[in-house]
Design a protein around this motif. Structure first.
Motif, PDB file in Angstrom:
ATOM      1  N   ASP A 101      24.581 -26.381 -38.432  1.00 14.03           N
ATOM      2  CA  ASP A 101      23.501 -25.981 -37.542  1.00 14.03           C
ATOM      3  C   ASP A 101      23.617 -24.472 -37.285  1.00 14.03           C
ATOM      4  OD1 ASP A 101      21.482 -25.775 -35.741  1.00 14.03           O
ATOM      5  OD2 ASP A 101      22.394 -27.077 -34.220  1.00 14.03           O
ATOM      6  N   VAL A 102      22.855 -23.688 -38.049  1.00  9.36           N
ATOM      7  CA  VAL A 102      22.907 -22.237 -37.955  1.00  9.36           C
ATOM      8  C   VAL A 102      22.403 -21.770 -36.594  1.00  9.36           C
ATOM      9  CG1 VAL A 102      22.045 -20.085 -38.956  1.00  9.36           C
ATOM     10  CG2 VAL A 102      22.660 -21.984 -40.438  1.00  9.36           C
ATOM     11  N   ASP A 103      21.378 -22.411 -36.078  1.00 11.12           N
ATOM     12  CA  ASP A 103      20.833 -22.001 -34.781  1.00 11.12           C
ATOM     13  C   ASP A 103      21.862 -22.176 -33.665  1.00 11.12           C
ATOM     14  OD1 ASP A 103      18.407 -21.310 -35.917  1.00 11.12           O
ATOM     15  OD2 ASP A 103      17.539 -23.307 -35.618  1.00 11.12           O
ATOM     16  N   ALA A 104      22.602 -23.273 -33.706  1.00 11.08           N
ATOM     17  CA  ALA A 104      23.628 -23.502 -32.683  1.00 11.08           C
ATOM     18  C   ALA A 104      24.756 -22.478 -32.819  1.00 11.08           C
ATOM     19  CB  ALA A 104      24.184 -24.921 -32.793  1.00 11.08           C
ATOM     20  N   SER A 105      25.144 -22.157 -34.070  1.00  9.25           N
ATOM     21  CA  SER A 105      26.196 -21.158 -34.289  1.00  9.25           C
ATOM     22  C   SER A 105      25.745 -19.785 -33.796  1.00  9.25           C
ATOM     23  CB  SER A 105      26.561 -21.077 -35.774  1.00  9.25           C
ATOM     24  OG  SER A 105      27.160 -22.263 -36.204  1.00  9.25           O
ATOM     25  N   ALA A 106      24.496 -19.437 -34.065  1.00  3.38           N
ATOM     26  CA  ALA A 106      23.974 -18.138 -33.626  1.00  3.38           C
ATOM     27  C   ALA A 106      23.902 -18.075 -32.102  1.00  3.38           C
ATOM     28  CB  ALA A 106      22.605 -17.887 -34.242  1.00  3.38           C
ATOM     29  N   ALA A 107      23.487 -19.166 -31.468  1.00  3.54           N
ATOM     30  CA  ALA A 107      23.412 -19.199 -30.003  1.00  3.54           C
ATOM     31  C   ALA A 107      24.808 -19.078 -29.388  1.00  3.54           C
ATOM     32  CB  ALA A 107      22.736 -20.482 -29.535  1.00  3.54           C
ATOM     33  N   ALA A 108      25.784 -19.789 -29.973  1.00  7.02           N
ATOM     34  CA  ALA A 108      27.159 -19.714 -29.462  1.00  7.02           C
ATOM     35  C   ALA A 108      27.709 -18.298 -29.643  1.00  7.02           C
ATOM     36  CB  ALA A 108      28.036 -20.729 -30.178  1.00  7.02           C
ATOM     37  N   LEU A 109      27.423 -17.665 -30.782  1.00 11.82           N
ATOM     38  CA  LEU A 109      27.873 -16.295 -31.020  1.00 11.82           C
ATOM     39  C   LEU A 109      27.270 -15.354 -29.979  1.00 11.82           C
ATOM     40  CD1 LEU A 109      29.255 -14.069 -32.697  1.00 11.82           C
ATOM     41  CD2 LEU A 109      27.229 -14.033 -34.147  1.00 11.82           C
ATOM     42  N   GLY A 110      25.976 -15.480 -29.744  1.00 11.35           N
ATOM     43  CA  GLY A 110      25.308 -14.629 -28.760  1.00 11.35           C
ATOM     44  C   GLY A 110      25.891 -14.802 -27.369  1.00 11.35           C
ATOM     45  N   LYS A 111      26.159 -16.047 -26.979  1.00  9.47           N
ATOM     46  CA  LYS A 111      26.708 -16.334 -25.647  1.00  9.47           C
ATOM     47  C   LYS A 111      28.116 -15.743 -25.512  1.00  9.47           C
ATOM     48  CE  LYS A 111      28.205 -20.178 -22.773  1.00  9.47           C
ATOM     49  NZ  LYS A 111      28.573 -21.572 -22.789  1.00  9.47           N
ATOM     50  N   ASN A 112      28.960 -15.976 -26.528  1.00 10.98           N
ATOM     51  CA  ASN A 112      30.345 -15.481 -26.466  1.00 10.98           C
ATOM     52  C   ASN A 112      30.408 -13.962 -26.454  1.00 10.98           C
ATOM     53  OD1 ASN A 112      31.374 -18.082 -26.429  1.00 10.98           O
ATOM     54  ND2 ASN A 112      31.694 -18.153 -28.639  1.00 10.98           N
ATOM     55  N   VAL A 113      29.604 -13.326 -27.285  1.00  9.11           N
ATOM     56  CA  VAL A 113      29.605 -11.864 -27.342  1.00  9.11           C
ATOM     57  C   VAL A 113      29.066 -11.286 -26.036  1.00  9.11           C
ATOM     58  CG1 VAL A 113      28.546  -9.870 -28.493  1.00  9.11           C
ATOM     59  CG2 VAL A 113      29.530 -11.714 -29.851  1.00  9.11           C
ATOM     60  N   SER A 114      28.043 -11.903 -25.480  1.00  2.00           N
ATOM     61  CA  SER A 114      27.478 -11.438 -24.216  1.00  2.00           C
ATOM     62  C   SER A 114      28.515 -11.522 -23.091  1.00  2.00           C
ATOM     63  CB  SER A 114      26.248 -12.269 -23.872  1.00  2.00           C
ATOM     64  OG  SER A 114      25.733 -11.899 -22.628  1.00  2.00           O
ATOM     65  N   GLN A 115      29.253 -12.629 -23.025  1.00  2.00           N
ATOM     66  CA  GLN A 115      30.290 -12.779 -22.003  1.00  2.00           C
ATOM     67  C   GLN A 115      31.404 -11.745 -22.210  1.00  2.00           C
ATOM     68  OE1 GLN A 115      31.463 -16.872 -22.438  1.00  2.00           O
ATOM     69  NE2 GLN A 115      29.849 -17.631 -21.073  1.00  2.00           N
ATOM     70  N   SER A 116      31.793 -11.541 -23.455  1.00  2.00           N
ATOM     71  CA  SER A 116      32.852 -10.567 -23.739  1.00  2.00           C
ATOM     72  C   SER A 116      32.416  -9.154 -23.373  1.00  2.00           C
ATOM     73  CB  SER A 116      33.253 -10.627 -25.205  1.00  2.00           C
ATOM     74  OG  SER A 116      33.878 -11.851 -25.506  1.00  2.00           O
ATOM     75  N   LEU A 117      31.170  -8.809 -23.686  1.00  2.00           N
ATOM     76  CA  LEU A 117      30.672  -7.474 -23.353  1.00  2.00           C
ATOM     77  C   LEU A 117      30.615  -7.263 -21.842  1.00  2.00           C
ATOM     78  CD1 LEU A 117      27.863  -6.955 -26.009  1.00  2.00           C
ATOM     79  CD2 LEU A 117      30.037  -5.733 -25.848  1.00  2.00           C
ATOM     80  N   ALA A 118      30.261  -8.306 -21.096  1.00  2.00           N
ATOM     81  CA  ALA A 118      30.238  -8.202 -19.636  1.00  2.00           C
ATOM     82  C   ALA A 118      31.647  -7.967 -19.098  1.00  2.00           C
ATOM     83  CB  ALA A 118      29.633  -9.466 -19.029  1.00  2.00           C
ATOM     84  N   ALA A 119      32.644  -8.654 -19.669  1.00  2.00           N
ATOM     85  CA  ALA A 119      34.033  -8.465 -19.233  1.00  2.00           C
ATOM     86  C   ALA A 119      34.527  -7.060 -19.580  1.00  2.00           C
ATOM     87  CB  ALA A 119      34.931  -9.522 -19.865  1.00  2.00           C
ATOM     88  N   VAL A 120      34.160  -6.548 -20.754  1.00  2.00           N
ATOM     89  CA  VAL A 120      34.541  -5.194 -21.165  1.00  2.00           C
ATOM     90  C   VAL A 120      33.924  -4.172 -20.220  1.00  2.00           C
ATOM     91  CG1 VAL A 120      34.243  -3.453 -22.969  1.00  2.00           C
ATOM     92  CG2 VAL A 120      34.994  -5.749 -23.578  1.00  2.00           C
ATOM     93  N   LYS A 121      32.634  -4.362 -19.893  1.00  2.18           N
ATOM     94  CA  LYS A 121      31.962  -3.437 -18.987  1.00  2.18           C
ATOM     95  C   LYS A 121      32.622  -3.447 -17.605  1.00  2.18           C
ATOM     96  CE  LYS A 121      27.450  -2.149 -17.091  1.00  2.18           C
ATOM     97  NZ  LYS A 121      28.070  -1.390 -16.054  1.00  2.18           N
ATOM     98  N   ALA A 122      33.027  -4.619 -17.136  1.00  2.00           N
ATOM     99  CA  ALA A 122      33.699  -4.715 -15.831  1.00  2.00           C
ATOM    100  C   ALA A 122      35.030  -3.951 -15.852  1.00  2.00           C
ATOM    101  CB  ALA A 122      33.929  -6.176 -15.461  1.00  2.00           C
ATOM    102  N   CYS A 123      35.757  -4.056 -16.952  1.00  2.00           N
ATOM    103  CA  CYS A 123      37.033  -3.321 -17.064  1.00  2.00           C
ATOM    104  C   CYS A 123      36.791  -1.815 -17.093  1.00  2.00           C
ATOM    105  CB  CYS A 123      37.785  -3.744 -18.328  1.00  2.00           C
ATOM    106  SG  CYS A 123      38.472  -5.398 -18.240  1.00  2.00           S
TER     107      CYS A 123
END
Length: 190
Positions: A101-123
């Motif tokens: 399921d490419v759509d599910a993989s792309a959605a999971a990638l987007g969610k994980n990267v978004s969370q990681s970027l928010a944590a990086v910005k907070a640091c």
């Protein structure tokens, strides 16, 4: 002729040792910053330790971001159906796994990267605005600049010593070639 090269190599050793000494002096100057000065209710050591903790957390968050990107892109490559680049028919290979399921993989990638970027910005936001404005660091700048200038001067001396040694080696090589040619001429049967 060997004596001409030997002093150059000892000059290089002396210059290298002096550069190491300067490096250690730079580290000592930075270590000798006055930790007892107050900065917004924290002493310099506590502020420095807090900064180091934030930087460590930032490094961890960046590593997690890279891991999320690596795993996410790998999942997309694994799950994507085969496609032809030039419009040819795609040949099914026996034993090839069915596309995921490419759509599910792309959605999971987007969610994980978004969370990681928010944590990086907070640091990044938690880092002090101007670490160099701490008491004790401005006075050390002059000493560091002096040591850097001395290091640059020693770099120049080392470059000259290396060039001199290379010229001596080239001269010895030419002399060796001349001697070998003369010996070969004398020993060749005529």
């Amino acid at each position: 002729m060997f004596e001409q090269i030997h002093p150059s190599s000892s000059v290089q050793t002396i210059v290298r040792n002096r550069q190491k000494d300067i490096s250690f002096q730079c580290l000592n100057v930075m270590d000798d910053a006055e930790p007892s000065q107050q900065d917004a209710g924290h002493d310099g050591v506590a502020l420095e330790e807090d900064t180091f903790d934030i930087v460590t957390k930032l490094q961890d968050e960046l590593a997690l971001l890279c891991e999320n990107l690596f795993v996410g892109i790998g999942s997309l490559q694994r799950d994507a159906p085969p496609r032809s680049l030039q419009g040819e028919d795609v040949v099914a290979v026996q034993g090839q796994p069915a596309p995921g399921d490419v759509d599910a993989s792309a959605a999971a990638l987007g969610k994980n990267v978004s969370q990681s970027l928010a944590a990086v910005k907070a640091c990044i936001d938690a880092l002090p605005d101007d670490v160099t404005s701490r008491p004790g660091t401005r006075d050390d700048d002059g000493e560091l600049e002096r040591l850097m200038r001395e290091n640059d001067a020693l770099d120049g001396e080392m470059a000259q010593a290396i060039e001199s040694a290379q010229n001596a080696i080239d001269k010895l090589g030419r002399m060796h070639g001349t001697i070998v040619e003369a010996i070969l001429k004398d020993s060749s049967p005529s």
